[in-house]
Design a protein around this motif. Structure first.
Motif, mmCIF file in Angstrom:
data_model
loop_
_atom_site.group_PDB
_atom_site.id
_atom_site.type_symbol
_atom_site.label_atom_id
_atom_site.label_comp_id
_atom_site.label_asym_id
_atom_site.label_seq_id
_atom_site.Cartn_x
_atom_site.Cartn_y
_atom_site.Cartn_z
ATOM 1 N N GLN A 261 0.807 -1.275 0.091
ATOM 2 C CA GLN A 261 -0.174 0.043 0.126
ATOM 3 C C GLN A 261 1.007 1.330 0.097
ATOM 4 O OE1 GLN A 261 -2.216 -0.702 3.610
ATOM 5 N NE2 GLN A 261 -3.132 -2.632 2.665
ATOM 6 N N SER A 262 1.987 1.100 0.268
ATOM 7 C CA SER A 262 2.900 2.307 0.371
ATOM 8 C C SER A 262 3.741 2.446 -0.735
ATOM 9 C CB SER A 262 3.924 2.145 1.660
ATOM 10 O OG SER A 262 3.220 2.228 2.976
ATOM 11 N N GLY A 263 3.602 1.391 -1.684
ATOM 12 C CA GLY A 263 4.152 1.708 -2.903
ATOM 13 C C GLY A 263 5.698 1.194 -3.180
ATOM 14 N N VAL A 264 5.919 0.546 -1.982
ATOM 15 C CA VAL A 264 7.410 -0.171 -2.008
ATOM 16 C C VAL A 264 7.702 -1.002 -3.109
ATOM 17 C CG1 VAL A 264 9.126 -1.001 -0.358
ATOM 18 C CG2 VAL A 264 7.546 0.459 0.332
ATOM 19 N N VAL A 265 8.811 -0.768 -3.731
ATOM 20 C CA VAL A 265 9.172 -1.931 -4.805
ATOM 21 C C VAL A 265 10.288 -2.916 -4.170
ATOM 22 C CG1 VAL A 265 9.840 -2.319 -7.084
ATOM 23 C CG2 VAL A 265 8.492 -0.386 -6.524
ATOM 24 N N PRO A 266 10.288 -4.129 -4.309
ATOM 25 C CA PRO A 266 11.356 -4.739 -3.912
ATOM 26 C C PRO A 266 12.695 -4.881 -4.600
ATOM 27 C CG PRO A 266 9.824 -6.238 -5.159
ATOM 28 C CD PRO A 266 9.141 -5.038 -4.789
ATOM 29 N N VAL A 267 13.570 -4.941 -4.045
ATOM 30 C CA VAL A 267 14.740 -4.922 -4.864
ATOM 31 C C VAL A 267 15.137 -5.911 -6.052
ATOM 32 C CG1 VAL A 267 16.265 -4.100 -2.793
ATOM 33 C CG2 VAL A 267 16.397 -6.415 -3.347
ATOM 34 N N LYS A 268 15.878 -5.305 -6.913
ATOM 35 C CA LYS A 268 16.029 -6.137 -8.238
ATOM 36 C C LYS A 268 16.571 -7.418 -8.061
ATOM 37 C CE LYS A 268 18.006 -5.835 -13.013
ATOM 38 N NZ LYS A 268 18.808 -5.046 -14.012
ATOM 39 N N GLY A 269 16.016 -8.428 -8.761
ATOM 40 C CA GLY A 269 16.214 -9.810 -8.417
ATOM 41 C C GLY A 269 15.524 -10.391 -7.380
ATOM 42 N N ASN A 270 14.762 -9.646 -6.443
ATOM 43 C CA ASN A 270 13.801 -10.205 -5.390
ATOM 44 C C ASN A 270 12.367 -10.082 -5.829
ATOM 45 O OD1 ASN A 270 15.709 -11.487 -3.778
ATOM 46 N ND2 ASN A 270 16.124 -9.627 -3.080
ATOM 47 N N ASP A 271 11.838 -10.450 -6.981
ATOM 48 C CA ASP A 271 10.570 -10.173 -7.546
ATOM 49 C C ASP A 271 9.460 -10.418 -6.600
ATOM 50 O OD1 ASP A 271 8.235 -9.320 -8.923
ATOM 51 O OD2 ASP A 271 8.954 -10.853 -10.460
ATOM 52 N N ALA A 272 8.658 -9.559 -6.073
ATOM 53 C CA ALA A 272 7.739 -9.912 -4.976
ATOM 54 C C ALA A 272 6.419 -9.908 -5.943
ATOM 55 C CB ALA A 272 7.411 -8.822 -3.865
ATOM 56 N N THR A 273 6.308 -9.947 -6.929
ATOM 57 C CA THR A 273 5.080 -10.312 -7.903
ATOM 58 C C THR A 273 5.046 -11.493 -8.494
ATOM 59 O OG1 THR A 273 6.422 -9.386 -9.959
ATOM 60 C CG2 THR A 273 5.240 -7.746 -8.671
ATOM 61 N N GLY A 274 5.578 -12.588 -7.853
ATOM 62 C CA GLY A 274 5.281 -14.018 -8.343
ATOM 63 C C GLY A 274 3.998 -14.426 -8.337
ATOM 64 N N GLU A 275 3.699 -15.321 -8.992
ATOM 65 C CA GLU A 275 2.107 -15.824 -9.200
ATOM 66 C C GLU A 275 1.892 -16.264 -7.554
ATOM 67 O OE1 GLU A 275 -0.525 -19.074 -11.384
ATOM 68 O OE2 GLU A 275 1.476 -18.775 -11.941
ATOM 69 N N ARG A 276 0.607 -15.623 -7.202
ATOM 70 C CA ARG A 276 0.333 -16.160 -5.918
ATOM 71 C C ARG A 276 -0.709 -17.354 -6.054
ATOM 72 N NH1 ARG A 276 -0.404 -10.297 -2.688
ATOM 73 N NH2 ARG A 276 1.675 -9.365 -3.544
ATOM 74 N N LYS A 277 -0.905 -18.026 -4.947
ATOM 75 C CA LYS A 277 -2.090 -19.089 -5.225
ATOM 76 C C LYS A 277 -3.330 -18.540 -4.801
ATOM 77 C CE LYS A 277 0.940 -22.620 -3.332
ATOM 78 N NZ LYS A 277 0.973 -23.909 -2.037
ATOM 79 N N PRO A 278 -4.182 -18.851 -5.873
ATOM 80 C CA PRO A 278 -5.709 -18.225 -5.563
ATOM 81 C C PRO A 278 -6.092 -19.181 -4.273
ATOM 82 C CG PRO A 278 -5.828 -19.952 -7.181
ATOM 83 C CD PRO A 278 -4.289 -19.549 -6.857
ATOM 84 N N HIS A 279 -7.159 -18.352 -3.413
ATOM 85 C CA HIS A 279 -7.699 -18.827 -2.051
ATOM 86 C C HIS A 279 -9.116 -18.603 -2.193
ATOM 87 C CE1 HIS A 279 -3.551 -18.917 -0.730
ATOM 88 N NE2 HIS A 279 -4.007 -19.518 0.442
ATOM 89 N N VAL A 280 -9.895 -19.587 -1.753
ATOM 90 C CA VAL A 280 -11.446 -19.669 -1.857
ATOM 91 C C VAL A 280 -11.812 -19.869 -0.427
ATOM 92 C CG1 VAL A 280 -13.380 -21.073 -2.606
ATOM 93 C CG2 VAL A 280 -11.346 -20.579 -4.183
ATOM 94 N N LEU A 281 -12.827 -18.789 -0.248
ATOM 95 C CA LEU A 281 -13.724 -18.966 1.048
ATOM 96 C C LEU A 281 -15.087 -19.323 0.510
ATOM 97 C CD1 LEU A 281 -14.025 -18.561 4.205
ATOM 98 C CD2 LEU A 281 -14.582 -16.092 3.697
ATOM 99 N N ILE A 282 -15.649 -20.397 1.186
ATOM 100 C CA ILE A 282 -17.013 -21.010 0.752
ATOM 101 C C ILE A 282 -17.776 -20.456 1.871
ATOM 102 C CG2 ILE A 282 -18.358 -22.761 0.468
ATOM 103 C CD1 ILE A 282 -15.946 -24.408 -0.558
ATOM 104 N N ILE A 283 -18.921 -19.477 1.883
ATOM 105 C CA ILE A 283 -19.926 -18.892 2.869
ATOM 106 C C ILE A 283 -21.051 -19.744 2.380
ATOM 107 C CG2 ILE A 283 -20.923 -17.144 3.769
ATOM 108 C CD1 ILE A 283 -18.575 -15.445 2.593
ATOM 109 N N ASP A 284 -21.597 -20.867 3.164
ATOM 110 C CA ASP A 284 -22.607 -21.465 3.244
ATOM 111 C C ASP A 284 -23.860 -20.550 3.986
ATOM 112 O OD1 ASP A 284 -24.267 -23.665 2.256
ATOM 113 O OD2 ASP A 284 -23.979 -24.822 3.939
ATOM 114 N N GLU A 285 -25.164 -20.691 3.384
ATOM 115 C CA GLU A 285 -26.008 -19.873 3.801
ATOM 116 C C GLU A 285 -25.818 -18.391 4.112
ATOM 117 O OE1 GLU A 285 -28.986 -21.580 3.956
ATOM 118 O OE2 GLU A 285 -28.687 -23.684 4.546
ATOM 119 N N ILE A 286 -25.186 -17.870 3.126
ATOM 120 C CA ILE A 286 -24.832 -16.535 3.188
ATOM 121 C C ILE A 286 -25.943 -15.285 3.865
ATOM 122 C CG2 ILE A 286 -25.188 -15.845 0.745
ATOM 123 C CD1 ILE A 286 -22.317 -14.380 0.971
ATOM 124 N N ASN A 287 -27.047 -15.862 3.095
ATOM 125 C CA ASN A 287 -28.321 -14.915 3.335
ATOM 126 C C ASN A 287 -28.903 -15.073 4.664
ATOM 127 O OD1 ASN A 287 -29.064 -17.482 2.523
ATOM 128 N ND2 ASN A 287 -31.167 -16.957 2.505
#
Length: 506
Positions: A261-287
């Protein structure tokens, strides 16, 4: 990204979440085993175990404190009560989604501890620059000798308890995969790194650094030259002077969110934008939950356009921890909604705007090939029977209160009269009682009992002589007010009772 599966009870909404989850987390497995419910369930269970997918059920008492964060009562080491801020299921999911996959080659362990370290005080120094440039963290008190030795020398024994504790932290308690937070000043972070090696002791220090900085840990410095305030993360408290100590006021997820959120960029060679695993939250009876109470400010943050990295990304300050929070773009929400409890029109408008909706109607066609036969070998087509009952329910109530095909699916493999009777007695009839508020006449209409012989009817009018109860005069006045009905237990074992549901003629 946010979707709700909605429909009457028994239409397989909860089961459908398995496929929807795999469509997001493991589409290859879904494509390979789409016709094998057992294989799909096994993979789904594995994802639940690994917490890449999580499951929660909303109810009337479910709250923001359960979902995002809240205070929890506990006892400290002195057996005294205290209150701690504990993250809820959604915040834990977001923290994991934010950190898993980031710096994939850096060696950050799951749920790493965060340690503050001061290398040669605050500000810039040759010793600090050397550590940054050579991937190390060093501290002083080198005259103690190697801290892995069984015996401690006199110099070590003369140190204060605080200094001895610092050395223990550095040599023993910090483990590879933990996060080091190097200070620039009491209020500012200078660098952030991950510990990549075990403790070692250098007999001779490199040129240009302090002679007593002989205690060493290998570190990959992911971010440096930050000069970023620690106050928003640390409850507005400065870092203390102690050289090494653990930080418990925030997590790696909190820190990473703050850096992003502060706009900080990782140093070159330490790419922090690698593919992140998707995560799922199932909300049963949401209503069934109070959406405004449970989601709070998150009702805006879950919008796809408001996620981290998007042009309209938003950040909220959580009310308990006072820490900045945002929702990663690799978090997916899948809700289920029973329209018999509340129709789509009655759903919270804010929720409707932020979710897509997929209808899950009854599927009687799945049962068209299922025939249950009686002792006389006469049979009833379950799909046709379900279709007829639902058509009547739509006329008498609405389509949101239809009967789902899932109730009858056990008959697909075992089409027995006993099984059909059990389903009607234990599931269908109680559900109809709930739908019609025990208006037995309308329940009888759904079952077409008015067009059957009395012995075939599931619901029968009571036959007690009113005159014997009240006398002839009163009985005549009560004739049209008698609302007594009884369930005919024999009908559940009579195949003609089920066949009669379909046939309108007696």
């Amino acid at each position: 990204m946010n979707q709700i599966l909605y429909g009457p009870p028994g239409t397989g909404k909860t089961h459908a979440t398995i496929k929807e989850t795999l469509r997001i987390l493991d589409p290859a497995h879904l494509q390979t085993y789409e016709d094998s419910p057992k294989k799909l369930k096994e993979r789904f269970d594995a994802l639940i175990t690994s917490e890449q997918a999580r499951f929660v059920t909303f109810h009337q008492s479910y709250s923001y404190e359960d979902f995002v964060e809240g205070l929890r009562a506990t006892t400290n080491d002195d057996k005294q009560p205290e209150y701690v801020i504990e993250p809820g299921v959604f915040k834990r999911l977001c923290d994991d989604a934010r950190t898993q996959g980031v710096q994939p080659n850096a060696g950050i362990r799951s749920n790493p501890r965060i340690w503050k370290i001061s290398i040669n005080g605050s500000g810039a120094s040759p010793t600090k620059n050397y550590c940054i440039n050579h991937g190390e963290a060093r501290i002083g008190w080198g005259d103690t000798g190697d801290l892995r030795a069984e015996e401690r020398n006199d110099y070590y024994k003369k140190l204060g308890i605080g200094d001895q504790g610092t050395l223990t932290y550095f040599a023993q308690d910090i483990v590879p995969g933990d996060i080091l937070l190097m200070l620039h000043s009491a209020e500012m972070i200078g660098a952030v790194g991950v510990v990549t090696g075990d403790y070692r002791y250098d007999e001779m220090t490199p040129d240009g650094i302090r002679d007593d900085y002989q205690h060493v840990r290998l570190v990959t410095w992911l971010y440096h030259d930050l000069k970023l305030s620690i106050l928003p993360l640390n409850d507005n408290k400065q870092l203390t002077l102690k050289t090494v100590y653990p930080i418990d006021r925030f997590t790696w997820g909190d820190l990473l969110s703050y850096l992003e959120q502060s706009g900080v960029v990782p140093v070159k060679g330490n790419d922090a934008t690698g593919e992140r695993k998707p995560h799922v939250l199932i909300i049963d009876e949401i209503n069934r939950g109070n959406i405004s109470r449970i989601f709070g400010e998150l009702i805006t943050l879950i919008e796809p356009s408001k996620r981290v990295g998007k042009e309209d990304a938003l950040i909220a300050v959580l009310p308990y921890s006072k820490k900045p929070f945002s929702v990663p773009d690799n978090v997916y929400l899948i809700g289920t909604m029973n329209t018999a409890d509340r129709s789509l029109a009655g759903l919270d408008i804010a929720l409707r705007r932020r979710f897509t909706f997929k209808e899950m109607p009854p599927r009687p066609d799945l049962l068209d090939g299922t025939v249950v036969k009686g002792a006389n070998m006469e049979g009833v087509n379950i799909g046709l029977m379900l279709r007829k009952m639902n058509e009547r329910i739509e006329v008498l109530l609405d389509r949101d209160h239809c009967l789902g095909h899932a109730y009858f699916m056990p008959l697909h493999d075992t089409p027995t009269l006993a099984g059909l009777g059990f389903i009607f007695r234990q599931q269908i009839l109680p559900l109809l009682q709930e739908y019609f508020f025990e208006d037995w006449e309308r329940i009888a209409w759904v079952l077409n009992d008015q067009n059957k012989s009395p012995v075939q009817a599931f619901v029968q009018k009571a036959s007690t002589n009113l005159a014997s109860l009240f006398g002839p005069g009163v009985a005549e006045n009560l004739q049209n007010m008698d609302r007594r009905w009884r369930i005919n237990a024999d009908a559940f074992g009579n195949i003609e009772s089920y066949r009669g549901i379909i046939e309108v003629a007696a």
